[in-house]
Design an enzyme around this catalytic site. Structure first.
Site, PDB file in Angstrom:
ATOM      1  CE  LYS A 109      -1.648   3.345   2.725  1.00 14.08           C
ATOM      2  NZ  LYS A 109      -1.747   4.383   1.606  1.00 14.08           N
TER       3      LYS A 109
ATOM      4  CD  GLU B  22      13.675   2.198   9.553  1.00 13.46           C
ATOM      5  OE1 GLU B  22      14.098   2.930  10.096  1.00 13.46           O
ATOM      6  OE2 GLU B  22      14.253   0.958   9.852  1.00 13.46           O
TER       7      GLU B  22
ATOM      8  CB  CYS C 182      12.740  10.348   7.459  1.00 16.24           C
ATOM      9  SG  CYS C 182      13.895   9.191   6.437  1.00 16.24           S
TER      10      CYS C 182
ATOM     11  CD  GLU D 237       9.283  13.824  11.120  1.00 12.47           C
ATOM     12  OE1 GLU D 237       8.068  13.478  11.407  1.00 12.47           O
ATOM     13  OE2 GLU D 237      10.075  13.518  10.323  1.00 12.47           O
TER      14      GLU D 237
HETATM   15  P1  NAD Z   1       2.027   8.788   7.397  1.00 15.00           P
HETATM   16  O1  NAD Z   1       2.730   7.983   8.772  1.00 15.00           O
HETATM   17  O2  NAD Z   1       1.038   9.820   7.558  1.00 15.00           O
HETATM   18  O3  NAD Z   1       1.842   7.963   6.292  1.00 15.00           O
HETATM   19  C1  NAD Z   1       2.461   6.669   5.800  1.00 15.00           C
HETATM   20  C2  NAD Z   1       1.987   5.831   5.205  1.00 15.00           C
HETATM   21  O4  NAD Z   1       1.073   5.078   6.291  1.00 15.00           O
HETATM   22  C3  NAD Z   1       0.997   6.117   4.118  1.00 15.00           C
HETATM   23  O5  NAD Z   1       1.140   5.022   3.226  1.00 15.00           O
HETATM   24  C4  NAD Z   1      -0.303   6.312   4.716  1.00 15.00           C
HETATM   25  O6  NAD Z   1      -1.361   6.119   3.922  1.00 15.00           O
HETATM   26  C5  NAD Z   1      -0.286   5.299   5.851  1.00 15.00           C
HETATM   27  N1  NAD Z   1      -1.000   5.147   6.991  1.00 15.00           N
HETATM   28  C6  NAD Z   1      -1.664   6.291   7.776  1.00 15.00           C
HETATM   29  N2  NAD Z   1      -2.425   5.712   8.722  1.00 15.00           N
HETATM   30  C7  NAD Z   1      -2.526   4.891   8.706  1.00 15.00           C
HETATM   31  C8  NAD Z   1      -2.934   3.567   9.777  1.00 15.00           C
HETATM   32  N3  NAD Z   1      -3.490   4.041  10.870  1.00 15.00           N
HETATM   33  N4  NAD Z   1      -2.559   2.509   9.684  1.00 15.00           N
HETATM   34  C9  NAD Z   1      -1.784   1.639   8.467  1.00 15.00           C
HETATM   35  N5  NAD Z   1      -1.166   2.755   7.437  1.00 15.00           N
HETATM   36  C10 NAD Z   1      -1.474   3.977   7.889  1.00 15.00           C
HETATM   37  O7  NAD Z   1       3.626   9.503   7.050  1.00 15.00           O
HETATM   38  P2  NAD Z   1       3.832  10.434   5.583  1.00 15.00           P
HETATM   39  O8  NAD Z   1       3.109  11.692   5.811  1.00 15.00           O
HETATM   40  O9  NAD Z   1       3.470   9.812   4.484  1.00 15.00           O
HETATM   41  O10 NAD Z   1       5.353  10.293   5.612  1.00 15.00           O
HETATM   42  C11 NAD Z   1       6.387  11.390   6.625  1.00 15.00           C
HETATM   43  C12 NAD Z   1       6.760  10.556   7.688  1.00 15.00           C
HETATM   44  O11 NAD Z   1       7.406   9.474   7.371  1.00 15.00           O
HETATM   45  C13 NAD Z   1       7.532  11.789   8.576  1.00 15.00           C
HETATM   46  O12 NAD Z   1       7.428  11.450   9.909  1.00 15.00           O
HETATM   47  C14 NAD Z   1       8.803  11.052   8.053  1.00 15.00           C
HETATM   48  O13 NAD Z   1       9.869  11.504   9.145  1.00 15.00           O
HETATM   49  C15 NAD Z   1       8.631   9.578   8.060  1.00 15.00           C
HETATM   50  N6  NAD Z   1       9.539   8.899   7.311  1.00 15.00           N
HETATM   51  C16 NAD Z   1      10.644   8.156   7.872  1.00 15.00           C
HETATM   52  C17 NAD Z   1      11.576   7.436   7.290  1.00 15.00           C
HETATM   53  C18 NAD Z   1      12.632   6.659   7.972  1.00 15.00           C
HETATM   54  O14 NAD Z   1      13.472   5.763   7.235  1.00 15.00           O
HETATM   55  N7  NAD Z   1      12.807   6.866   9.305  1.00 15.00           N
HETATM   56  C19 NAD Z   1      11.578   7.527   5.883  1.00 15.00           C
HETATM   57  C20 NAD Z   1      10.784   8.585   5.127  1.00 15.00           C
HETATM   58  C21 NAD Z   1       9.644   9.256   5.737  1.00 15.00           C
END
Ligand code: NAD
Length: 494
Positions: free
Chosen positions: A175, A250, A284, A385
Protein backbone atom coordinates in the site's frame (compact mmCIF):
# COMPACT_ATOMS: atom_id res chain seq x y z
CA UNK A 1 -5.47 13.39 -20.44
CA UNK A 2 -6.07 12.04 -16.96
CA UNK A 3 -5.08 8.39 -16.81
CA UNK A 4 -7.01 5.88 -14.70
CA UNK A 5 -5.02 3.28 -12.78
CA UNK A 6 -6.10 0.13 -10.96
CA UNK A 7 -5.06 -2.20 -8.16
CA UNK A 8 -3.04 -5.30 -9.01
CA UNK A 9 -4.42 -8.43 -7.36
CA UNK A 10 -3.41 -11.95 -8.36
CA UNK A 11 -1.85 -10.69 -11.59
CA UNK A 12 -4.95 -8.75 -12.71
CA UNK A 13 -5.39 -4.97 -12.83
CA UNK A 14 -8.79 -4.30 -11.25
CA UNK A 15 -10.86 -1.45 -9.79
CA UNK A 16 -11.71 -1.15 -6.11
CA UNK A 17 -14.79 -3.26 -5.30
CA UNK A 18 -16.59 -0.07 -4.24
CA UNK A 19 -15.86 1.53 -7.62
CA UNK A 20 -14.64 4.67 -5.82
CA UNK A 21 -11.54 6.57 -6.94
CA UNK A 22 -9.25 9.40 -5.82
CA UNK A 23 -7.27 12.01 -7.74
CA UNK A 24 -3.52 12.39 -7.94
CA UNK A 25 -2.56 16.07 -8.31
CA UNK A 26 0.63 17.91 -9.16
CA UNK A 27 1.78 19.89 -6.08
CA UNK A 28 3.44 22.50 -8.30
CA UNK A 29 0.05 23.19 -9.96
CA UNK A 30 -3.04 22.02 -8.11
CA UNK A 31 -5.23 22.34 -11.22
CA UNK A 32 -3.14 19.64 -12.90
CA UNK A 33 -4.90 16.31 -12.20
CA UNK A 34 -2.35 13.68 -13.21
CA UNK A 35 -4.31 10.47 -12.76
CA UNK A 36 -7.00 8.71 -10.74
CA UNK A 37 -6.62 5.62 -8.57
CA UNK A 38 -8.94 3.13 -6.86
CA UNK A 39 -10.06 4.18 -3.39
CA UNK A 40 -9.89 0.71 -1.91
CA UNK A 41 -11.04 -0.71 1.41
CA UNK A 42 -10.90 -3.87 3.51
CA UNK A 43 -12.68 -5.97 0.85
CA UNK A 44 -9.89 -5.28 -1.64
CA UNK A 45 -7.23 -5.97 0.97
CA UNK A 46 -8.85 -9.31 1.83
CA UNK A 47 -8.67 -10.34 -1.81
CA UNK A 48 -5.05 -9.22 -2.14
CA UNK A 49 -4.05 -11.13 0.99
CA UNK A 50 -5.79 -14.28 -0.28
CA UNK A 51 -3.86 -13.96 -3.52
CA UNK A 52 -0.53 -13.40 -1.74
CA UNK A 53 -1.16 -16.30 0.64
CA UNK A 54 -1.87 -18.72 -2.21
CA UNK A 55 1.15 -17.53 -4.24
CA UNK A 56 3.47 -17.95 -1.25
CA UNK A 57 3.34 -21.74 -1.39
CA UNK A 58 5.01 -21.73 -4.84
CA UNK A 59 7.21 -18.66 -4.54
CA UNK A 60 8.92 -19.92 -1.36
CA UNK A 61 10.15 -22.95 -3.33
CA UNK A 62 11.73 -20.91 -6.16
CA UNK A 63 15.50 -20.99 -5.55
CA UNK A 64 16.76 -17.71 -4.09
CA UNK A 65 19.28 -17.20 -6.97
CA UNK A 66 16.37 -17.42 -9.45
CA UNK A 67 14.40 -14.89 -7.42
CA UNK A 68 17.55 -12.75 -7.53
CA UNK A 69 17.74 -13.07 -11.32
CA UNK A 70 14.27 -11.52 -11.62
CA UNK A 71 15.36 -8.64 -9.40
CA UNK A 72 18.47 -8.11 -11.56
CA UNK A 73 16.14 -7.72 -14.53
CA UNK A 74 14.08 -5.27 -12.48
CA UNK A 75 17.27 -3.23 -11.89
CA UNK A 76 18.03 -3.25 -15.63
CA UNK A 77 14.50 -2.11 -16.49
CA UNK A 78 14.59 0.64 -13.87
CA UNK A 79 17.91 1.84 -15.33
CA UNK A 80 16.42 1.94 -18.84
CA UNK A 81 13.38 3.90 -17.57
CA UNK A 82 15.20 6.07 -15.04
CA UNK A 83 14.36 9.45 -16.58
CA UNK A 84 10.71 8.62 -17.09
CA UNK A 85 10.36 7.33 -13.53
CA UNK A 86 12.07 10.44 -12.15
CA UNK A 87 9.74 12.74 -14.08
CA UNK A 88 6.67 10.83 -12.91
CA UNK A 89 7.86 11.22 -9.35
CA UNK A 90 8.63 14.94 -9.63
CA UNK A 91 5.19 15.56 -11.10
CA UNK A 92 3.32 13.79 -8.33
CA UNK A 93 5.31 14.82 -5.23
CA UNK A 94 7.31 17.90 -6.26
CA UNK A 95 10.97 17.29 -5.46
CA UNK A 96 13.47 18.43 -8.08
CA UNK A 97 14.59 16.13 -10.90
CA UNK A 98 18.14 15.87 -9.57
CA UNK A 99 16.70 14.28 -6.44
CA UNK A 100 14.07 12.09 -8.07
CA UNK A 101 16.80 10.68 -10.33
CA UNK A 102 18.72 9.87 -7.15
CA UNK A 103 15.59 8.28 -5.68
CA UNK A 104 15.32 5.94 -8.69
CA UNK A 105 19.06 5.21 -8.56
CA UNK A 106 18.68 4.08 -4.96
CA UNK A 107 16.04 1.61 -6.16
CA UNK A 108 18.37 0.36 -8.90
CA UNK A 109 21.21 -0.11 -6.39
CA UNK A 110 18.82 -1.96 -4.09
CA UNK A 111 17.74 -4.26 -6.94
CA UNK A 112 21.33 -5.25 -7.79
CA UNK A 113 22.18 -5.75 -4.12
CA UNK A 114 19.12 -8.02 -3.77
CA UNK A 115 20.07 -9.93 -6.94
CA UNK A 116 23.49 -10.71 -5.47
CA UNK A 117 22.03 -11.56 -2.07
CA UNK A 118 20.13 -14.39 -3.79
CA UNK A 119 23.46 -16.20 -4.00
CA UNK A 120 24.31 -15.51 -0.35
CA UNK A 121 21.49 -15.44 2.21
CA UNK A 122 24.12 -17.00 4.44
CA UNK A 123 23.16 -19.28 7.27
CA UNK A 124 25.46 -20.72 9.94
CA UNK A 125 26.99 -24.12 10.57
CA UNK A 126 27.97 -24.57 14.19
CA UNK A 127 29.67 -27.48 16.01
CA UNK A 128 27.35 -29.69 18.03
CA UNK A 129 28.07 -30.42 21.69
CA UNK A 130 27.46 -34.13 20.91
CA UNK A 131 29.47 -36.46 18.64
CA UNK A 132 28.16 -37.47 15.20
CA UNK A 133 25.71 -34.62 15.10
CA UNK A 134 25.53 -31.65 12.72
CA UNK A 135 24.03 -28.26 13.57
CA UNK A 136 23.00 -25.53 11.20
CA UNK A 137 20.72 -22.51 11.06
CA UNK A 138 18.99 -21.59 7.79
CA UNK A 139 17.06 -18.55 6.61
CA UNK A 140 13.46 -19.33 5.72
CA UNK A 141 10.75 -17.20 4.07
CA UNK A 142 8.08 -15.99 6.47
CA UNK A 143 4.87 -15.56 4.45
CA UNK A 144 2.81 -12.53 3.42
CA UNK A 145 4.51 -9.16 3.93
CA UNK A 146 2.37 -6.02 4.30
CA UNK A 147 4.37 -3.05 2.97
CA UNK A 148 3.15 0.47 3.83
CA UNK A 149 5.17 3.44 2.59
CA UNK A 150 5.26 7.28 2.69
CA UNK A 151 5.40 9.73 -0.23
CA UNK A 152 8.77 11.41 0.27
CA UNK A 153 10.88 8.63 -1.32
CA UNK A 154 8.20 7.12 -3.55
CA UNK A 155 10.59 4.73 -5.31
CA UNK A 156 13.53 4.13 -2.96
CA UNK A 157 11.53 3.24 0.16
CA UNK A 158 9.21 0.70 -1.52
CA UNK A 159 12.25 -0.97 -3.13
CA UNK A 160 14.08 -1.11 0.23
CA UNK A 161 11.22 -3.26 1.46
CA UNK A 162 9.75 -5.10 -1.53
CA UNK A 163 13.04 -6.36 -3.04
CA UNK A 164 14.40 -8.03 0.12
CA UNK A 165 10.91 -9.31 0.97
CA UNK A 166 10.64 -11.03 -2.42
CA UNK A 167 14.25 -12.20 -2.47
CA UNK A 168 13.72 -13.97 0.86
CA UNK A 169 10.72 -15.82 -0.62
CA UNK A 170 7.84 -13.81 0.85
CA UNK A 171 4.87 -12.49 -1.10
CA UNK A 172 3.74 -8.89 -0.83
CA UNK A 173 0.66 -6.74 -0.36
CA UNK A 174 1.83 -3.18 -1.02
CA UNK A 175 0.00 0.00 0.00
CA UNK A 176 1.82 3.12 -1.20
CA UNK A 177 1.07 6.64 0.05
CA UNK A 178 -1.92 8.14 -1.70
CA UNK A 179 0.17 11.20 -2.68
CA UNK A 180 2.49 9.04 -4.82
CA UNK A 181 0.45 6.18 -6.29
CA UNK A 182 1.80 6.51 -9.83
CA UNK A 183 5.49 5.94 -9.06
CA UNK A 184 4.45 2.91 -6.98
CA UNK A 185 2.39 1.55 -9.86
CA UNK A 186 5.30 1.97 -12.27
CA UNK A 187 7.45 -0.08 -9.93
CA UNK A 188 4.89 -2.87 -9.74
CA UNK A 189 4.51 -2.87 -13.54
CA UNK A 190 8.27 -3.41 -13.83
CA UNK A 191 8.19 -6.28 -11.31
CA UNK A 192 5.47 -8.00 -13.34
CA UNK A 193 7.24 -7.43 -16.66
CA UNK A 194 10.47 -8.80 -15.19
CA UNK A 195 8.74 -12.07 -14.33
CA UNK A 196 7.40 -11.89 -10.78
CA UNK A 197 4.56 -14.47 -10.86
CA UNK A 198 0.86 -13.64 -10.34
CA UNK A 199 -0.08 -13.05 -6.73
CA UNK A 200 3.51 -12.61 -5.51
CA UNK A 201 3.23 -8.82 -5.69
CA UNK A 202 -0.13 -7.10 -5.13
CA UNK A 203 -0.80 -3.38 -4.88
CA UNK A 204 -3.85 -1.89 -3.18
CA UNK A 205 -4.31 1.88 -3.40
CA UNK A 206 -6.19 4.01 -0.92
CA UNK A 207 -6.08 5.77 2.43
CA UNK A 208 -4.13 4.77 5.50
CA UNK A 209 -7.05 4.27 7.82
CA UNK A 210 -8.96 2.01 5.40
CA UNK A 211 -6.32 0.07 3.45
CA UNK A 212 -3.36 0.39 5.86
CA UNK A 213 -5.38 -0.65 8.90
CA UNK A 214 -6.91 -3.62 7.04
CA UNK A 215 -3.43 -4.90 6.14
CA UNK A 216 -2.08 -4.44 9.66
CA UNK A 217 -5.05 -6.17 11.29
CA UNK A 218 -5.30 -9.05 8.80
CA UNK A 219 -4.58 -12.39 10.52
CA UNK A 220 -3.08 -13.85 7.32
CA UNK A 221 -0.45 -11.09 7.01
CA UNK A 222 2.67 -12.30 8.80
CA UNK A 223 4.83 -9.21 8.87
CA UNK A 224 4.51 -5.47 8.42
CA UNK A 225 7.22 -3.17 7.14
CA UNK A 226 6.17 0.44 7.66
CA UNK A 227 7.83 3.78 7.02
CA UNK A 228 6.00 6.93 8.05
CA UNK A 229 5.26 9.15 11.02
CA UNK A 230 5.87 8.12 14.62
CA UNK A 231 2.20 8.67 15.49
CA UNK A 232 0.99 6.19 12.84
CA UNK A 233 3.89 3.85 13.72
CA UNK A 234 2.61 3.63 17.29
CA UNK A 235 -0.92 2.79 16.11
CA UNK A 236 0.47 0.07 13.84
CA UNK A 237 2.56 -1.38 16.64
CA UNK A 238 -0.52 -1.62 18.89
CA UNK A 239 -2.76 -3.09 16.18
CA UNK A 240 -0.14 -5.62 15.03
CA UNK A 241 0.38 -6.83 18.59
CA UNK A 242 -3.09 -8.43 18.52
CA UNK A 243 -1.89 -11.00 15.97
CA UNK A 244 1.74 -10.96 17.17
CA UNK A 245 3.05 -9.85 13.79
CA UNK A 246 6.66 -9.07 13.19
CA UNK A 247 6.82 -5.30 12.62
CA UNK A 248 9.55 -3.02 11.31
CA UNK A 249 8.97 0.69 11.91
CA UNK A 250 11.03 3.48 10.32
CA UNK A 251 9.62 6.73 11.69
CA UNK A 252 10.21 10.44 12.18
CA UNK A 253 13.37 12.42 12.75
CA UNK A 254 14.60 15.75 14.10
CA UNK A 255 18.13 15.66 12.82
CA UNK A 256 20.88 18.03 13.85
CA UNK A 257 23.99 19.30 12.11
CA UNK A 258 26.68 20.50 14.51
CA UNK A 259 29.18 23.10 13.31
CA UNK A 260 32.22 23.45 15.57
CA UNK A 261 34.51 26.49 15.72
CA UNK A 262 37.24 24.57 13.84
CA UNK A 263 34.91 23.46 10.99
CA UNK A 264 35.49 24.30 7.35
CA UNK A 265 32.63 26.74 7.14
CA UNK A 266 32.17 26.63 3.36
CA UNK A 267 31.81 22.87 3.51
CA UNK A 268 29.42 23.09 6.48
CA UNK A 269 27.38 25.66 4.57
CA UNK A 270 26.96 23.43 1.53
CA UNK A 271 26.02 20.59 3.87
CA UNK A 272 23.31 22.46 5.71
CA UNK A 273 21.75 23.93 2.56
CA UNK A 274 21.49 20.45 1.03
CA UNK A 275 20.42 18.85 4.32
CA UNK A 276 17.79 21.41 5.32
CA UNK A 277 16.22 22.40 2.01
CA UNK A 278 16.75 19.33 -0.21
CA UNK A 279 13.37 17.65 -0.86
CA UNK A 280 11.93 20.90 0.55
CA UNK A 281 12.87 19.64 4.03
CA UNK A 282 10.60 16.62 3.65
CA UNK A 283 13.16 13.91 4.33
CA UNK A 284 13.15 11.79 7.46
CA UNK A 285 16.87 12.63 7.60
CA UNK A 286 16.44 16.35 6.82
CA UNK A 287 18.56 18.76 8.85
CA UNK A 288 15.99 20.59 10.91
CA UNK A 289 18.34 21.82 13.64
CA UNK A 290 21.65 23.57 13.18
CA UNK A 291 23.80 23.64 16.30
CA UNK A 292 26.61 26.16 15.97
CA UNK A 293 29.58 26.96 18.19
CA UNK A 294 29.32 30.50 19.58
CA UNK A 295 32.72 31.50 18.17
CA UNK A 296 31.50 31.10 14.56
CA UNK A 297 27.77 31.62 15.12
CA UNK A 298 27.37 35.15 13.72
CA UNK A 299 29.67 34.59 10.77
CA UNK A 300 28.11 31.24 9.82
CA UNK A 301 24.56 32.52 10.15
CA UNK A 302 25.18 35.47 7.88
CA UNK A 303 26.76 33.14 5.27
CA UNK A 304 23.76 30.82 5.61
CA UNK A 305 21.14 33.57 5.37
CA UNK A 306 22.77 35.01 2.27
CA UNK A 307 22.89 31.61 0.48
CA UNK A 308 19.37 30.61 1.53
CA UNK A 309 17.90 33.78 0.03
CA UNK A 310 19.41 32.79 -3.31
CA UNK A 311 17.66 29.41 -3.49
CA UNK A 312 15.27 29.29 -6.45
CA UNK A 313 11.76 27.97 -5.78
CA UNK A 314 9.75 26.45 -8.58
CA UNK A 315 8.46 23.42 -10.43
CA UNK A 316 10.86 20.53 -9.84
CA UNK A 317 10.74 19.66 -13.54
CA UNK A 318 12.60 22.88 -14.27
CA UNK A 319 16.34 22.05 -14.13
CA UNK A 320 17.18 25.44 -12.57
CA UNK A 321 14.90 24.96 -9.56
CA UNK A 322 16.63 24.36 -6.22
CA UNK A 323 13.55 23.86 -4.03
CA UNK A 324 10.25 22.37 -5.21
CA UNK A 325 6.80 22.63 -3.60
CA UNK A 326 5.63 20.85 -0.47
CA UNK A 327 3.62 17.73 -1.22
CA UNK A 328 0.13 18.98 -0.36
CA UNK A 329 -1.91 21.66 1.36
CA UNK A 330 -1.85 19.90 4.73
CA UNK A 331 1.93 20.00 4.71
CA UNK A 332 1.89 23.76 3.96
CA UNK A 333 -0.47 24.32 6.88
CA UNK A 334 1.71 22.29 9.25
CA UNK A 335 4.83 24.20 8.25
CA UNK A 336 3.10 27.55 8.61
CA UNK A 337 1.72 26.58 12.02
CA UNK A 338 5.22 25.69 13.22
CA UNK A 339 6.61 29.01 12.00
CA UNK A 340 3.84 30.75 13.97
CA UNK A 341 4.66 28.63 17.02
CA UNK A 342 8.30 29.71 16.59
CA UNK A 343 7.29 33.38 16.52
CA UNK A 344 5.10 32.91 19.61
CA UNK A 345 8.02 31.20 21.37
CA UNK A 346 10.13 34.29 20.66
CA UNK A 347 12.36 32.89 17.88
CA UNK A 348 13.81 35.26 15.32
CA UNK A 349 12.91 34.71 11.65
CA UNK A 350 16.15 35.30 9.76
CA UNK A 351 14.95 34.21 6.33
CA UNK A 352 11.55 33.24 4.84
CA UNK A 353 8.67 32.50 7.18
CA UNK A 354 5.75 32.56 4.79
CA UNK A 355 4.08 30.94 1.76
CA UNK A 356 5.80 31.83 -1.45
CA UNK A 357 3.97 33.66 -4.23
CA UNK A 358 5.07 35.14 -7.50
CA UNK A 359 5.77 33.90 -10.98
CA UNK A 360 4.87 30.25 -11.49
CA UNK A 361 4.23 29.70 -7.77
CA UNK A 362 0.65 30.90 -7.37
CA UNK A 363 -1.03 27.52 -7.87
CA UNK A 364 1.48 25.32 -6.03
CA UNK A 365 2.21 24.37 -2.42
CA UNK A 366 5.33 26.54 -2.16
CA UNK A 367 6.84 27.75 1.11
CA UNK A 368 9.89 29.97 1.47
CA UNK A 369 13.01 28.28 2.87
CA UNK A 370 12.96 29.51 6.45
CA UNK A 371 15.60 30.00 9.12
CA UNK A 372 14.70 30.57 12.77
CA UNK A 373 17.60 32.02 14.77
CA UNK A 374 18.50 32.02 18.50
CA UNK A 375 16.27 29.02 19.14
CA UNK A 376 16.38 27.60 22.66
CA UNK A 377 16.89 23.83 22.73
CA UNK A 378 13.68 23.00 24.61
CA UNK A 379 11.35 25.00 22.32
CA UNK A 380 8.81 23.11 20.19
CA UNK A 381 10.47 24.09 16.90
CA UNK A 382 13.68 22.60 18.28
CA UNK A 383 12.28 19.22 19.30
CA UNK A 384 9.25 18.40 17.11
CA UNK A 385 9.40 17.13 13.54
CA UNK A 386 8.19 19.88 11.14
CA UNK A 387 8.84 18.10 7.82
CA UNK A 388 9.30 21.22 5.74
CA UNK A 389 11.91 23.81 4.78
CA UNK A 390 12.37 25.20 8.28
CA UNK A 391 15.73 25.22 10.04
CA UNK A 392 16.06 26.06 13.75
CA UNK A 393 19.48 27.39 14.77
CA UNK A 394 20.86 26.93 18.29
CA UNK A 395 24.06 28.42 19.75
CA UNK A 396 26.38 26.31 21.97
CA UNK A 397 29.71 26.72 23.79
CA UNK A 398 31.33 23.26 23.42
CA UNK A 399 31.13 19.84 21.77
CA UNK A 400 29.65 18.43 24.98
CA UNK A 401 26.86 21.00 24.97
CA UNK A 402 26.32 20.45 21.22
CA UNK A 403 25.87 16.70 21.76
CA UNK A 404 23.51 17.26 24.72
CA UNK A 405 21.36 19.55 22.57
CA UNK A 406 21.48 17.12 19.62
CA UNK A 407 20.20 14.37 21.93
CA UNK A 408 17.40 16.45 23.47
CA UNK A 409 14.57 15.13 21.27
CA UNK A 410 12.49 11.96 21.27
CA UNK A 411 13.84 11.08 17.82
CA UNK A 412 17.21 9.63 16.85
CA UNK A 413 17.66 9.06 13.13
CA UNK A 414 20.53 11.03 11.60
CA UNK A 415 23.18 13.50 12.76
CA UNK A 416 26.14 15.38 11.31
CA UNK A 417 29.24 16.98 12.80
CA UNK A 418 31.52 19.40 11.01
CA UNK A 419 34.92 19.61 12.68
CA UNK A 420 38.61 19.23 11.86
CA UNK A 421 39.33 17.86 15.36
CA UNK A 422 39.40 14.06 15.47
CA UNK A 423 38.63 14.13 19.21
CA UNK A 424 35.37 16.02 18.60
CA UNK A 425 34.48 13.61 15.79
CA UNK A 426 34.96 10.45 17.84
CA UNK A 427 33.22 11.90 20.88
CA UNK A 428 30.22 12.65 18.64
CA UNK A 429 30.27 9.17 17.09
CA UNK A 430 30.21 7.66 20.58
CA UNK A 431 27.75 9.98 22.32
CA UNK A 432 25.16 11.12 19.78
CA UNK A 433 22.04 9.00 20.19
CA UNK A 434 21.14 8.40 16.55
CA UNK A 435 21.16 5.52 14.10
CA UNK A 436 23.41 7.45 11.70
CA UNK A 437 26.27 9.92 12.27
CA UNK A 438 28.06 11.71 9.43
CA UNK A 439 31.40 13.42 9.92
CA UNK A 440 31.93 16.41 7.62
CA UNK A 441 28.91 15.46 5.51
CA UNK A 442 25.22 16.43 5.78
CA UNK A 443 22.52 14.48 7.62
CA UNK A 444 21.23 13.07 4.33
CA UNK A 445 23.00 10.69 1.97
CA UNK A 446 22.24 7.08 2.90
CA UNK A 447 23.84 4.44 0.67
CA UNK A 448 21.73 1.43 -0.27
CA UNK A 449 24.19 -1.18 1.03
CA UNK A 450 24.47 0.27 4.56
CA UNK A 451 22.10 -0.24 7.51
CA UNK A 452 19.49 2.52 7.78
CA UNK A 453 17.31 3.33 10.77
CA UNK A 454 17.16 5.13 14.06
CA UNK A 455 16.87 4.93 17.82
CA UNK A 456 14.27 6.18 20.32
CA UNK A 457 10.93 7.09 18.68
CA UNK A 458 12.44 6.86 15.21
CA UNK A 459 11.86 3.14 15.12
CA UNK A 460 11.62 -0.19 16.88
CA UNK A 461 15.17 -1.40 16.46
CA UNK A 462 15.14 -2.87 12.96
CA UNK A 463 17.31 -1.62 10.12
CA UNK A 464 16.59 -1.32 6.42
CA UNK A 465 19.30 -1.33 3.78
CA UNK A 466 22.34 -3.52 3.24
CA UNK A 467 22.55 -6.93 4.81
CA UNK A 468 20.54 -5.98 7.89
CA UNK A 469 17.13 -5.82 6.18
CA UNK A 470 17.43 -9.52 5.25
CA UNK A 471 17.29 -10.31 8.97
CA UNK A 472 13.83 -8.79 9.09
CA UNK A 473 12.40 -10.54 6.04
CA UNK A 474 13.57 -14.06 6.91
CA UNK A 475 13.10 -16.41 9.82
CA UNK A 476 15.81 -18.62 11.32
CA UNK A 477 15.23 -22.38 11.15
CA UNK A 478 17.55 -24.33 13.43
CA UNK A 479 18.39 -27.84 12.21
CA UNK A 480 20.06 -30.72 14.10
CA UNK A 481 21.10 -33.81 12.15
CA UNK A 482 22.07 -36.71 14.40
CA UNK A 483 23.94 -39.43 12.49
CA UNK A 484 25.07 -41.41 15.57
CA UNK A 485 22.25 -43.97 15.27
CA UNK A 486 21.39 -43.68 18.97
CA UNK A 487 19.54 -41.35 21.33
CA UNK A 488 21.85 -38.51 22.34
CA UNK A 489 20.62 -36.10 24.98
CA UNK A 490 21.85 -32.50 24.87
CA UNK A 491 22.97 -31.15 28.27
CA UNK A 492 22.74 -34.68 29.74
CA UNK A 493 25.10 -36.87 27.70
CA UNK A 494 27.74 -34.16 27.24
P1 NAD B 1 2.20 8.86 7.48
O1 NAD B 1 2.55 8.17 8.76
O2 NAD B 1 1.09 9.84 7.51
O3 NAD B 1 1.83 7.79 6.35
C1 NAD B 1 2.71 6.76 5.96
C2 NAD B 1 1.91 5.65 5.30
O4 NAD B 1 1.05 5.05 6.28
C3 NAD B 1 0.98 6.11 4.17
O5 NAD B 1 0.93 5.12 3.17
C4 NAD B 1 -0.36 6.23 4.88
O6 NAD B 1 -1.47 6.11 4.00
C5 NAD B 1 -0.30 5.05 5.83
N1 NAD B 1 -1.16 5.14 7.02
C6 NAD B 1 -1.69 6.25 7.59
N2 NAD B 1 -2.43 5.92 8.67
C7 NAD B 1 -2.35 4.57 8.79
C8 NAD B 1 -2.88 3.63 9.73
N3 NAD B 1 -3.63 4.02 10.76
N4 NAD B 1 -2.60 2.32 9.56
C9 NAD B 1 -1.80 1.91 8.54
N5 NAD B 1 -1.28 2.76 7.63
C10 NAD B 1 -1.54 4.07 7.75
O7 NAD B 1 3.56 9.53 6.96
P2 NAD B 1 3.80 10.40 5.66
O8 NAD B 1 3.20 11.76 5.88
O9 NAD B 1 3.41 9.65 4.45
O10 NAD B 1 5.40 10.51 5.67
C11 NAD B 1 6.08 11.41 6.47
C12 NAD B 1 6.62 10.74 7.73
O11 NAD B 1 7.40 9.61 7.36
C13 NAD B 1 7.56 11.65 8.49
O12 NAD B 1 7.30 11.52 9.86
C14 NAD B 1 8.94 11.09 8.15
O13 NAD B 1 9.95 11.36 9.10
C15 NAD B 1 8.65 9.64 8.03
N6 NAD B 1 9.67 8.96 7.26
C16 NAD B 1 10.56 8.15 7.92
C17 NAD B 1 11.58 7.51 7.22
C18 NAD B 1 12.56 6.60 7.93
O14 NAD B 1 13.15 5.76 7.26
N7 NAD B 1 12.73 6.70 9.22
C19 NAD B 1 11.70 7.70 5.84
C20 NAD B 1 10.79 8.55 5.21
C21 NAD B 1 9.77 9.16 5.93
Amino acid sequence: MTKTYKNLINGKWIDAKSGKTFENRNPADWDDILSTFPLSDKTDVDEAVRSARAAFEKWRLVPAPSRGNILRKVGDMMSARKEDLARTMTKEMGKVLLETRGDVQEGIDTAYYAAAEGRRLFGHTVPSELPNKFNMALRMPIGVAGIITPWNFPMAIPTWKIFPALLCGNTVVFKPASDTPETATRLVEILIEAGVPDGVINIVHGGGSAVGTAIVEHPEVDLISFTGSSSVGKKISEAAAKTLKRVSLELGGKNAQIVMDDAKLDLALEGVLWGAFGTTGQRCTATSRLIVHEKVYDKFLSMLAESTKKLRLGDGLNETTDVGPLVNEGQVRTVDQYVKIGIAEGEKILVGGKRAGGDGLAKGWFYEPTILGDVRPQMRVAVEEIFGPVLSVIKVKSIEEAITVANATRYGLSSAVYTQDINNAYQAIRDIKAGITYINAPTIGAEAHMPFGGVKETGNGHREGGWTVYEFFSEWKTVYVDYSGRLQRAQIDT
